[in-house]
Scaffold this motif. Structure first.
Motif, PDB file in Angstrom:
ATOM      1  N   MET A   1       0.811  -1.335  -0.095  1.00 45.91           N
ATOM      2  CA  MET A   1      -0.058   0.029   0.105  1.00 45.91           C
ATOM      3  C   MET A   1       0.955   1.417   0.091  1.00 45.91           C
ATOM      4  SD  MET A   1      -3.097   1.142   2.592  1.00 45.91           S
ATOM      5  CE  MET A   1      -4.112  -0.096   1.980  1.00 45.91           C
ATOM      6  N   ARG A   2       0.358   2.337  -0.850  1.00 46.20           N
ATOM      7  CA  ARG A   2       1.049   3.320  -0.930  1.00 46.20           C
ATOM      8  C   ARG A   2       1.284   4.283   0.689  1.00 46.20           C
ATOM      9  NH1 ARG A   2      -2.612   4.042  -5.225  1.00 46.20           N
ATOM     10  NH2 ARG A   2      -1.422   3.030  -7.089  1.00 46.20           N
ATOM     11  N   ARG A   3       2.385   4.788   0.737  1.00 49.32           N
ATOM     12  CA  ARG A   3       2.512   5.823   1.945  1.00 49.32           C
ATOM     13  C   ARG A   3       1.765   6.980   1.797  1.00 49.32           C
ATOM     14  NH1 ARG A   3       8.357   6.114   2.474  1.00 49.32           N
ATOM     15  NH2 ARG A   3       8.224   5.854   0.176  1.00 49.32           N
ATOM     16  N   VAL A   4       0.980   7.419   2.900  1.00 47.71           N
ATOM     17  CA  VAL A   4       0.290   8.572   2.751  1.00 47.71           C
ATOM     18  C   VAL A   4       0.825   9.638   3.563  1.00 47.71           C
ATOM     19  CG1 VAL A   4      -1.874   9.751   3.031  1.00 47.71           C
ATOM     20  CG2 VAL A   4      -1.740   7.678   1.938  1.00 47.71           C
ATOM     21  N   GLY A   5       1.549  10.760   3.149  1.00 50.02           N
ATOM     22  CA  GLY A   5       2.233  11.494   4.010  1.00 50.02           C
ATOM     23  C   GLY A   5       1.786  13.024   4.046  1.00 50.02           C
ATOM     24  N   VAL A   6       2.278  13.917   4.809  1.00 53.59           N
ATOM     25  CA  VAL A   6       1.772  15.132   4.712  1.00 53.59           C
ATOM     26  C   VAL A   6       3.054  16.183   5.164  1.00 53.59           C
ATOM     27  CG1 VAL A   6       1.513  15.124   7.421  1.00 53.59           C
ATOM     28  CG2 VAL A   6       0.113  16.804   6.171  1.00 53.59           C
ATOM     29  N   HIS A   7       3.068  17.286   4.484  1.00 53.88           N
ATOM     30  CA  HIS A   7       4.000  18.210   4.551  1.00 53.88           C
ATOM     31  C   HIS A   7       4.067  19.260   6.063  1.00 53.88           C
ATOM     32  CE1 HIS A   7       6.705  21.550   3.950  1.00 53.88           C
ATOM     33  NE2 HIS A   7       7.536  20.772   3.003  1.00 53.88           N
ATOM     34  N   GLU A   8       5.090  19.390   6.499  1.00 55.31           N
ATOM     35  CA  GLU A   8       4.988  19.887   7.997  1.00 55.31           C
ATOM     36  C   GLU A   8       4.198  21.308   7.838  1.00 55.31           C
ATOM     37  OE1 GLU A   8       8.218  22.679   9.057  1.00 55.31           O
ATOM     38  OE2 GLU A   8       9.651  21.097   8.141  1.00 55.31           O
ATOM     39  N   THR A   9       4.204  21.879   6.688  1.00 55.54           N
ATOM     40  CA  THR A   9       3.402  23.308   6.875  1.00 55.54           C
ATOM     41  C   THR A   9       1.999  23.030   7.139  1.00 55.54           C
ATOM     42  OG1 THR A   9       3.392  23.045   4.282  1.00 55.54           O
ATOM     43  CG2 THR A   9       4.956  24.412   5.265  1.00 55.54           C
ATOM     44  N   ARG A  10       1.401  21.765   6.826  1.00 53.59           N
ATOM     45  CA  ARG A  10       0.014  21.307   7.266  1.00 53.59           C
ATOM     46  C   ARG A  10      -0.216  21.598   8.583  1.00 53.59           C
ATOM     47  NH1 ARG A  10      -4.840  21.657   5.819  1.00 53.59           N
ATOM     48  NH2 ARG A  10      -6.319  19.836   5.774  1.00 53.59           N
ATOM     49  N   PHE A  11       0.591  21.801   9.487  1.00 56.45           N
ATOM     50  CA  PHE A  11       0.621  21.744  11.080  1.00 56.45           C
ATOM     51  C   PHE A  11       1.130  23.470  11.617  1.00 56.45           C
ATOM     52  CE2 PHE A  11       1.107  17.268  10.225  1.00 56.45           C
ATOM     53  CZ  PHE A  11      -0.314  16.974  10.525  1.00 56.45           C
ATOM     54  N   LYS A  12       1.464  24.165  10.460  1.00 58.49           N
ATOM     55  CA  LYS A  12       2.005  25.621  10.926  1.00 58.49           C
ATOM     56  C   LYS A  12       1.105  26.275  12.063  1.00 58.49           C
ATOM     57  CE  LYS A  12       3.795  27.756   7.633  1.00 58.49           C
ATOM     58  NZ  LYS A  12       3.973  28.834   6.498  1.00 58.49           N
ATOM     59  N   VAL A  13      -0.227  25.733  12.068  1.00 58.57           N
ATOM     60  CA  VAL A  13      -1.103  26.645  12.934  1.00 58.57           C
ATOM     61  C   VAL A  13      -0.610  26.003  14.590  1.00 58.57           C
ATOM     62  CG1 VAL A  13      -2.675  24.643  12.993  1.00 58.57           C
ATOM     63  CG2 VAL A  13      -3.477  27.000  13.801  1.00 58.57           C
ATOM     64  N   TYR A  14       0.162  25.058  14.559  1.00 56.94           N
ATOM     65  CA  TYR A  14       0.639  24.435  16.044  1.00 56.94           C
ATOM     66  C   TYR A  14       1.829  25.174  16.174  1.00 56.94           C
ATOM     67  CZ  TYR A  14      -3.348  21.564  15.219  1.00 56.94           C
ATOM     68  OH  TYR A  14      -4.460  20.810  15.129  1.00 56.94           O
ATOM     69  N   GLY A  15       2.676  25.628  15.417  1.00 62.79           N
ATOM     70  CA  GLY A  15       4.058  26.146  15.776  1.00 62.79           C
ATOM     71  C   GLY A  15       4.713  24.938  15.542  1.00 62.79           C
TER      72      GLY A  15
END
Length: 264
Positions: A1-15
């Protein structure tokens, strides 16, 4: 199964001064890969690099890295001092990724951002310089178990590489197994006459896909045909990561799981 990732800027709201603090967030939203800004690695000690690597393992989280370079570090520059500065900087990032166990470095780091518009008339010379730079870096990358994936971007952001066809021409010119292609569905929606065919055009060289909607926001909030994208990737037996990189800040519960259901 393909890995599903996220870029860190998705969480910028948290610092995100400390990238390790984002690992729990990535797992909370059911991602199994986090892509972090490669520039982070320039200021970290060997212990700092080891900490990130060990904590990622503890969270069962894979890591990838993204990079853009400013005009002072331009790998396509006709000024050899600038180009050498860029080579030295990217080499350090590559070697630090190697210390962390390897991985992929993705993005439009083959030239300067923002673009030097007065150089557009010399695009062919810039292309040659950049190809030479990437060939040199790919030799180092292979030794460090790092894959360099170059990303074409739309014409409104740069004049250098805009389509999968442009990226393919570039990677074939580099002619090195350490250099591949990273496609971004937002840019593809602007530039490709047939997005699905563009995936196939990248073919063997396609090692990473960044996913976001036609409006630059989260998957599912726009009009891109994700069912058809999945069908085409399945036909290609694409096994690389899908990295969610939208501009929107709001994160939905189980976001990674929902993307996995759509595209895996």
């Amino acid at each position: 199964m393909r890995r599903v990732g996220v870029h860190e800027t998705r969480f910028k709201v948290y610092g995100n001064d400390d990238v390790v603090a984002l690992f729990a967030r990535a797992r909370e939203y059911e991602y199994n890969l986090l892509e972090i800004n490669g520039e982070r690695l320039l200021s970290l000690s060997p212990l700092g690099l080891k900490r990130i690597s060990l904590e990622a393992r503890n969270f069962q989280l894979d890591l990838s890295y993204s990079l853009t370079l400013g005009p002072l570090y331009d790998l396509s520059s006709l000024d050899e001092e600038v180009r050498k500065r860029g080579l030295s900087t990217v080499e350090k990032i590559i070697r630090n990724i190697g210390q962390m166990g390897g991985g992929s470095l993705n993005g439009p780091f083959y030239t300067a951002f923002p673009p030097l518009l007065h150089m557009e008339s010399q695009k062919d010379r810039l292309f040659e310089q950049s190809v030479g730079s990437l060939r040199s870096l790919a030799n180092i990358a292979v030794d460090e178990d790092v894959l360099l994936n170059i990303r074409p971007v739309n014409r409104y952001e740069h004049f250098f590489l805009n389509t999968a066809s442009d990226a393919l021409q570039f990677v074939r010119a580099v002619n090195h197994p350490g250099c591949g292609i990273d496609l971004d569905t937002f840019h593809m929606n602007i530039e490709e006459s047939n997005m699905l065919a563009a995936f196939e055009q990248a073919g063997y060289y396609l090692h990473c896909i960044h996913i976001r909607e036609n409006n630059g926001q989260a998957v599912g909030s726009g009009t891109l045909p994700w069912a058809l994208v999945k069908e085409r990737l399945d036909l290609m037996h694409y096994a690389g990561p899908l990295v969610h990189a939208p501009e929107a800040m709001k994160i939905a519960p189980f976001e990674g799981k929902q993307i996995r259901r759509l595209l895996c």
